[in-house]
Design a protein around this motif. Sequence first.
Motif, PDB file in Angstrom:
ATOM      1  N   LEU A  97      -3.218 -13.531  13.483  1.00 34.72           N
ATOM      2  CA  LEU A  97      -4.479 -13.105  12.864  1.00 34.72           C
ATOM      3  C   LEU A  97      -4.403 -13.240  11.350  1.00 34.72           C
ATOM      4  N   ALA A  98      -3.304 -12.801  10.757  1.00 32.51           N
ATOM      5  CA  ALA A  98      -3.155 -12.880   9.306  1.00 32.51           C
ATOM      6  C   ALA A  98      -3.241 -14.322   8.820  1.00 32.51           C
ATOM      7  N   ASP A  99      -2.549 -15.225   9.483  1.00 39.36           N
ATOM      8  CA  ASP A  99      -2.563 -16.630   9.067  1.00 39.36           C
ATOM      9  C   ASP A  99      -3.970 -17.205   9.123  1.00 39.36           C
ATOM     10  N   ARG A 100      -4.690 -16.927  10.200  1.00 40.96           N
ATOM     11  CA  ARG A 100      -6.044 -17.476  10.337  1.00 40.96           C
ATOM     12  C   ARG A 100      -6.999 -16.879   9.312  1.00 40.96           C
ATOM     13  N   LEU A 101      -6.867 -15.586   9.059  1.00 39.40           N
ATOM     14  CA  LEU A 101      -7.762 -14.932   8.106  1.00 39.40           C
ATOM     15  C   LEU A 101      -7.471 -15.380   6.677  1.00 39.40           C
ATOM     16  N   PHE A 116      -5.593  -2.329   3.634  1.00 41.02           N
ATOM     17  CA  PHE A 116      -4.982  -1.009   3.750  1.00 41.02           C
ATOM     18  C   PHE A 116      -4.032  -1.038   4.939  1.00 41.02           C
ATOM     19  N   VAL A 117      -2.824  -0.511   4.748  1.00 36.85           N
ATOM     20  CA  VAL A 117      -1.844  -0.553   5.826  1.00 36.85           C
ATOM     21  C   VAL A 117      -1.168   0.802   5.989  1.00 36.85           C
ATOM     22  N   HIS A 118      -0.760   1.078   7.220  1.00 35.29           N
ATOM     23  CA  HIS A 118       0.111   2.223   7.491  1.00 35.29           C
ATOM     24  C   HIS A 118       1.455   2.002   6.814  1.00 35.29           C
ATOM     25  N   PRO A 119       2.159   3.061   6.486  1.00 38.24           N
ATOM     26  CA  PRO A 119       3.516   2.889   5.951  1.00 38.24           C
ATOM     27  C   PRO A 119       4.406   2.052   6.857  1.00 38.24           C
ATOM     28  N   ASP A 120       4.244   2.187   8.195  1.00 38.85           N
ATOM     29  CA  ASP A 120       5.101   1.406   9.087  1.00 38.85           C
ATOM     30  C   ASP A 120       4.704  -0.063   9.150  1.00 38.85           C
ATOM     31  N   PHE A 124       5.629  -5.693   7.212  1.00 42.95           N
ATOM     32  CA  PHE A 124       4.802  -6.797   7.707  1.00 42.95           C
ATOM     33  C   PHE A 124       3.937  -7.353   6.580  1.00 42.95           C
ATOM     34  N   ALA A 125       3.298  -6.461   5.828  1.00 45.22           N
ATOM     35  CA  ALA A 125       2.398  -6.897   4.757  1.00 45.22           C
ATOM     36  C   ALA A 125       3.168  -7.551   3.614  1.00 45.22           C
ATOM     37  N   CYS A 295      -2.869   0.810  -0.225  1.00 47.56           N
ATOM     38  CA  CYS A 295      -3.817  -0.241  -0.577  1.00 47.56           C
ATOM     39  C   CYS A 295      -3.035  -1.370  -1.242  1.00 47.56           C
ATOM     40  N   LEU A 296      -3.045  -2.533  -0.626  1.00 51.65           N
ATOM     41  CA  LEU A 296      -2.240  -3.660  -1.080  1.00 51.65           C
ATOM     42  C   LEU A 296      -3.117  -4.849  -1.440  1.00 51.65           C
ATOM     43  N   LEU A 297      -2.607  -5.680  -2.334  1.00 51.96           N
ATOM     44  CA  LEU A 297      -3.312  -6.880  -2.771  1.00 51.96           C
ATOM     45  C   LEU A 297      -2.451  -8.108  -2.530  1.00 51.96           C
ATOM     46  N   ARG A 298      -3.119  -9.219  -2.234  1.00 53.74           N
ATOM     47  CA  ARG A 298      -2.421 -10.498  -2.034  1.00 53.74           C
ATOM     48  C   ARG A 298      -3.202 -11.599  -2.714  1.00 53.74           C
ATOM     49  N   PRO A 299      -2.546 -12.386  -3.580  1.00 55.91           N
ATOM     50  CA  PRO A 299      -3.229 -13.539  -4.175  1.00 55.91           C
ATOM     51  C   PRO A 299      -3.464 -14.619  -3.128  1.00 55.91           C
ATOM     52  N   LEU A 300      -4.522 -15.394  -3.326  1.00 56.22           N
ATOM     53  CA  LEU A 300      -4.866 -16.483  -2.400  1.00 56.22           C
ATOM     54  C   LEU A 300      -5.083 -17.760  -3.197  1.00 56.22           C
TER      55      LEU A 300
END
Length: 302
Positions: A97-101, A116-120, A124-125, A295-300
Amino acid sequence: MTTPVAIRQAVGDDAEGVAAVRRAVYTYKVMSPEATRHLITVSRPEERFLALIAESEGVVVAWGSAGLNVWTSEQGQSTTSIYVHPDHRKQGIGSVLADRLHQHLTEVGAVRTRAFVHPDGLEFARNRGYDGTRQMHYAGLDLGTLPDQPPTPDGIELVTMDELDPRQAYAADSIASLDEPGDSPLDAIGYDDWLADVWNAPGLDKSLSVAAVAGDEVVCFTAVETADDRAWSGMTGTIPAYRGRGLAKLVKSVALRRCAAAGITSAYTSNDDENGPMLAINNWLGYRRVQTELCLLRPLGG
């Protein structure tokens, strides 16, 4: 043996299944199947919204969505959401899902995405290029134990949102949202888009949402979304000239009492770690923290 999983674009009829997975993953978030259907089926072309589901033997087991943030003046900002049912993790579903999105967002011109992600889910993120910015705290409240309602100040009238003209609510929401903590300012909220996404959204219960009015102006409000016997505080805001008068505490107190009278037994809310005043109000109301997300950020692109 691992059961095969198929990933496809979500459709309106997936709403019940998506809502069930969401509730299994996020016991503290409230979104009815009707609101989920609205999320899947109602978006504007400029959002370039993509919603995916993973299903196993015809049952929805995961959700993934991504789209451009069209409520900010900062170009290329976007959001990503992925959640997988606890019984179907560690099978690579989230990775697909992550790759496609991410590919979709890059193709439509996004330069950065937020999740937004859970600590667990942090590892992964981070393995997919996300980095931390803020914390979002989630809290729950038993509506059988509410503090005394504060008095209503002179010159203030309390009304439910179904008594308002939507333009009154829009004016207050668009002003109050300007200084909401976040990575991008919410400074480009058009009325027609707000009407479709907020006012006419099926999750919003206007009979339980409460506003404080001075003259003809909404000066403070709290929006309540419902699903079965649970309520969610979607947004509470006060326009700058009326802050510091206890109005947010007042409208939330009144709204929660209305929820209790309507048979709702529990309420949930979220607060950015930077929003000290709202955290204090919710603590006073009796909310107790149930989860903290990152709350996390990722460059694209690039």
